[in-house]
Design an enzyme around this catalytic site. Structure first.
Site, PDB file in Angstrom:
ATOM      1  N   GLY A   1       0.819  -1.222   0.000  1.00 47.63           N
ATOM      2  CA  GLY A   1       0.000   0.000   0.000  1.00 47.63           C
ATOM      3  C   GLY A   1       0.845   1.262   0.000  1.00 47.63           C
ATOM      4  O   GLY A   1       1.955   1.288   0.541  1.00 47.63           O
TER       5      GLY A   1
ATOM      6  N   ARG B   1       1.138  -5.705  -5.011  1.00 51.05           N
ATOM      7  CA  ARG B   1       1.126  -6.617  -3.870  1.00 51.05           C
ATOM      8  C   ARG B   1       1.572  -8.042  -4.218  1.00 51.05           C
ATOM      9  O   ARG B   1       1.338  -8.971  -3.452  1.00 51.05           O
ATOM     10  CB  ARG B   1      -0.265  -6.647  -3.243  1.00 51.05           C
ATOM     11  CG  ARG B   1      -0.660  -5.347  -2.527  1.00 51.05           C
ATOM     12  CD  ARG B   1      -1.853  -5.562  -1.621  1.00 51.05           C
ATOM     13  NE  ARG B   1      -2.282  -4.332  -0.966  1.00 51.05           N
ATOM     14  CZ  ARG B   1      -1.725  -3.836   0.147  1.00 51.05           C
ATOM     15  NH1 ARG B   1      -0.727  -4.483   0.721  1.00 51.05           N
ATOM     16  NH2 ARG B   1      -2.177  -2.724   0.686  1.00 51.05           N
TER      17      ARG B   1
ATOM     18  N   ASP C   1       5.564  -8.028   5.565  1.00 53.03           N
ATOM     19  CA  ASP C   1       5.644  -9.155   4.629  1.00 53.03           C
ATOM     20  C   ASP C   1       6.732  -8.932   3.578  1.00 53.03           C
ATOM     21  O   ASP C   1       7.516  -9.835   3.277  1.00 53.03           O
ATOM     22  CB  ASP C   1       4.312  -9.324   3.882  1.00 53.03           C
ATOM     23  CG  ASP C   1       3.320 -10.114   4.710  1.00 53.03           C
ATOM     24  OD1 ASP C   1       3.742 -10.700   5.726  1.00 53.03           O
ATOM     25  OD2 ASP C   1       2.128 -10.121   4.359  1.00 53.03           O
TER      26      ASP C   1
ATOM     27  N   LYS D   1       8.170   0.482   5.621  1.00 53.10           N
ATOM     28  CA  LYS D   1       7.043   1.320   5.178  1.00 53.10           C
ATOM     29  C   LYS D   1       5.718   0.753   5.642  1.00 53.10           C
ATOM     30  O   LYS D   1       5.549  -0.458   5.678  1.00 53.10           O
ATOM     31  CB  LYS D   1       7.052   1.352   3.644  1.00 53.10           C
ATOM     32  CG  LYS D   1       5.856   1.937   3.002  1.00 53.10           C
ATOM     33  CD  LYS D   1       5.186   1.010   1.982  1.00 53.10           C
ATOM     34  CE  LYS D   1       4.436  -0.140   2.610  1.00 53.10           C
ATOM     35  NZ  LYS D   1       3.508  -0.845   1.705  1.00 53.10           N
ATOM     36  N   THR D   2       4.787   1.524   6.036  1.00 49.72           N
ATOM     37  CA  THR D   2       3.355   1.253   6.095  1.00 49.72           C
ATOM     38  C   THR D   2       2.660   2.308   6.952  1.00 49.72           C
ATOM     39  O   THR D   2       3.128   2.625   8.046  1.00 49.72           O
ATOM     40  CB  THR D   2       2.952  -0.149   6.622  1.00 49.72           C
ATOM     41  OG1 THR D   2       1.527  -0.206   6.673  1.00 49.72           O
ATOM     42  CG2 THR D   2       3.493  -0.484   7.998  1.00 49.72           C
TER      43      THR D   2
ATOM     44  N   ASP E   1       0.063   1.795   8.411  1.00 50.77           N
ATOM     45  CA  ASP E   1      -0.589   1.096   9.527  1.00 50.77           C
ATOM     46  C   ASP E   1       0.226   1.150  10.817  1.00 50.77           C
ATOM     47  O   ASP E   1      -0.309   0.904  11.895  1.00 50.77           O
ATOM     48  CB  ASP E   1      -0.832  -0.375   9.164  1.00 50.77           C
ATOM     49  CG  ASP E   1      -1.918  -0.540   8.117  1.00 50.77           C
ATOM     50  OD1 ASP E   1      -2.418   0.485   7.612  1.00 50.77           O
ATOM     51  OD2 ASP E   1      -2.272  -1.687   7.803  1.00 50.77           O
TER      52      ASP E   1
END
Ligand code: FBP
Length: 555
Positions: free
Chosen positions: A81, A145, A176, A202-203, A205
């Site tokens: 993402g 992804r 992941d 990175k993320t 979330d």
């Protein structure tokens, strides 16, 4: 191309590097730290990563550069993402590569990991890179992804690497993707390809963090973007005094985003998935908890409020997870066709009633009909219910409405309840990176190249001491295997980076817990306003409250 004034101004912004990387490439040396061990399952992880396990933690410091000069051809991918700052990771990487030797090359593989497999790439030059400095998005090369995890894929990547003479691959991704970076690094080392692999965390979330990685990039900007809008909604609610706003925020699994937004805006309610799971709360108990706030505020004449709902919440409700598992079982294989062939919702409802345990049917039965139907509409390629598509903000407002109706009938509540719904996710993933993310990402990229130049592989680019001004940040690298343990995935034991959920004994949650009762009843909203890019440092360079609390900078 027409550029907005802010876009032009951001091109001119010079991201701040950690002090130790500011003296120029020729003045950066390595300080070796201690050898590392994985966080758990040491024997198993060591056996799976014989070439990359147990390496030393390293930091960079000012001193003569002792790396061996060689032509570098580096490939980079963006994975998963979008997260604000991804462009700056690539810009930092590019600048360090070119500052070391103008003839070095940076190739961007397009569309995520599949770009490496399909050999779909672009060679960066100054003009290309300059159009993306300090901008949001991943559109510089796109993302995807596809998972890089099979031997077959690794063989293809090795061929692509050989064709271009790649000396290193940088993978910018979440838990992941960085797990896959570690596996690819091991493969490349075991096959003596000479290709190094470096990851960058990175993320939005915020769930790729641990004792080494203080924050994943993008979390800062995304939460500030959502908090700005939640603050605006709070002010609207407090002005009109007639709506309860149910705001779902992204975070596929962990509730870090919701918690940070709550710390920024002090809403009446914020659900935390990890707490729901720990307390084994039912949907009904959660609805009662929200209804209590609505009723208490109504008793004070405040028929309005704001509730933040994390995207991943329903998977943390034990009875809901059980229901989903039973539905997946019920519709496995040909039974989906049988179900779809039923003539109307009544017939489908009876099919479901007969197929579920009484316990799960009771849970199903309290769901509003639109959610019941949603559970059977969108299915993933394996035929499973797509829990992330459930409109949990609408689900909870509907359950609260039922609770309030029952209380009204019992004479214990006499307010008005009118709900509005919002989902903030994509709005924050490509915002112009805050100064924090612009600086952090540029530093991660620059630092990633220093790791490459010094010959490291299987490392995550690490920049820490992030709650302090950038000149005090510490740059270095951490073997990815240090963050790994063995987990059960799709019926198999796999080495993976442990996902960081909200810690219920951590300072951010404790702060929230200490204040939420007051926030639930009073109108204690705070209004963070828009991200500021230019102006005083105390306004423009703020980190998140989560980080400030974790580092003891806020009490
Ligand atoms: P990453 O974990 O890859 O960073 O993505 C996280 C996220 O932004 C989640 O918050 C959200 O649930 C998901 O991506 C949405 O994914 P998609 O872009 O595929 O719709």
């Amino acid at each position: 191309m027409n550029l907005s004034p802010l876009q032009k101004a951001r091109y001119e912004y010079s991201p701040k590097l950690p002090g130790m990387l500011r003296n120029g490439i020729s003045d950066i040396c390595v300080k070796n730290g201690a050898p590392t061990e994985s966080v758990a399952d040491q024997d198993k992880i060591k056996a799976l990563f014989p070439n990359t396990y147990g390496k030393n933690e390293i930091t960079f410091e000012k001193g003569a550069n002792t790396s061996v000069a060689k032509k570098q051809v580096v490939g980079v991918i963006l994975s998963g993402g979008q997260a604000p700052g991804g462009h700056n990771v690539i810009c930092g990487l590019y600048d360090a590569i070119k500052a070391t030797d103008k003839s070095n090359v940076l190739l961007g593989f397009k569309g995520g990991p599949s770009g490496l497999i399909e050999d779909d790439f672009v060679e960066f030059d100054d003009e290309y890179i300059n159009a993306y400095r300090n901008t949001g998005g991943f559109d510089i090369i796109g993302s995807g992804r596809t998972k890089l995890e099979t031997e077959e894929q690794f063989k293809i990547v090795t061929e692509v690497a050989k064709k271009h003479g790649l000396t290193a691959i940088v993978i910018i991704g979440g838990d992941d993707s960085n797990t896959n970076a570690a596996v690819l690094a091991e493969y490349m080392a075991a096959h003596n390809t000479g290709v190094q692999v470096i990851g960058c965390p990175k993320t939005i979330d915020g769930d790729l963090k641990n004792e080494d990685i203080e924050a994943s990039f993008g979390f800062d900007t995304a939460t500030k973007t959502y908090s700005e809008v939640i603050g605006n909604i709070e002010r609207d609610a407090n002005s009109a005094k007639k709506y309860w706003h149910f705001v779902k925020v992204m975070g596929r699994s962990a509730s870090h985003v919701a918690l940070e937004c709550a710390l920024e805006t002090q809403p009446n309610i914020c659900l935390i998935g990890e707490e729901v799971a720990a307390k084994k709360m039912s949907l009904s108990a959660i609805a009662d908890y929200i209804a209590d706030s609505v009723a208490k505020r109504a008793a004070n004449g405040d028929n309005f409020g704001v509730a933040i709902i994390p995207e991943g919440i329903v998977e943390f409700v034990p009875e809901f997870s059980k229901l989903i598992a039973e539905i997946n079982e019920l519709l496995a294989g040909k039974k989906t066709d049988e179900f779809n062939a039923l003539p109307n919702w009544d017939a489908k409802y009876n099919f479901i009633k007969n197929g579920l345990t009484a316990e799960s049917f009771a849970v199903f039965d309290i769901l509003p009909q639109f959610v019941q139907q949603q559970l059977f509409l969108e299915r993933d390629p394996h035929g499973n219910v797509q829990v992330s598509l459930i409109e949990s903000e609408k689900l909870f407002s509907a359950l609260v409405k039922d609770k309030l109706a029952a209380r009204k009938a019992a004479g214990t509540y006499n307010g008005k309840f009118s709900a509005l719904h919002h989902f903030f996710g994509y709005e924050g993933r490509c915002a112009f990176p805050s100064n924090f993310d612009a600086d952090y990402c540029y530093s991660l990229g620059y630092n990633a190249f220093m790791l490459i130049q010094y010959g490291y592989t299987g490392y995550l680019s690490k920049v820490s001491n992030l709650s302090k001004p950038a000149d005090e940040w510490v740059a270095g690298g951490m073997p990815i295997t240090k963050m790994m343990n063995i987990e059960r995935r799709n019926g198999e034991d796999k080495p993976v980076i442990r996902k960081a959920l909200v810690e219920l004994d951590g300072a951010p949650f404790k702060y929230f817990e200490a204040h939420r009762e007051e926030w639930a009843v009073k109108t204690a909203y705070t209004y963070p306003g828009a991200i500021q890019y230019f102006g005083p440092s105390e306004v423009c360079d703020l980190t998140t409250r989560t980080l400030a609390l974790e580092k003891g900078m806020l009490k």
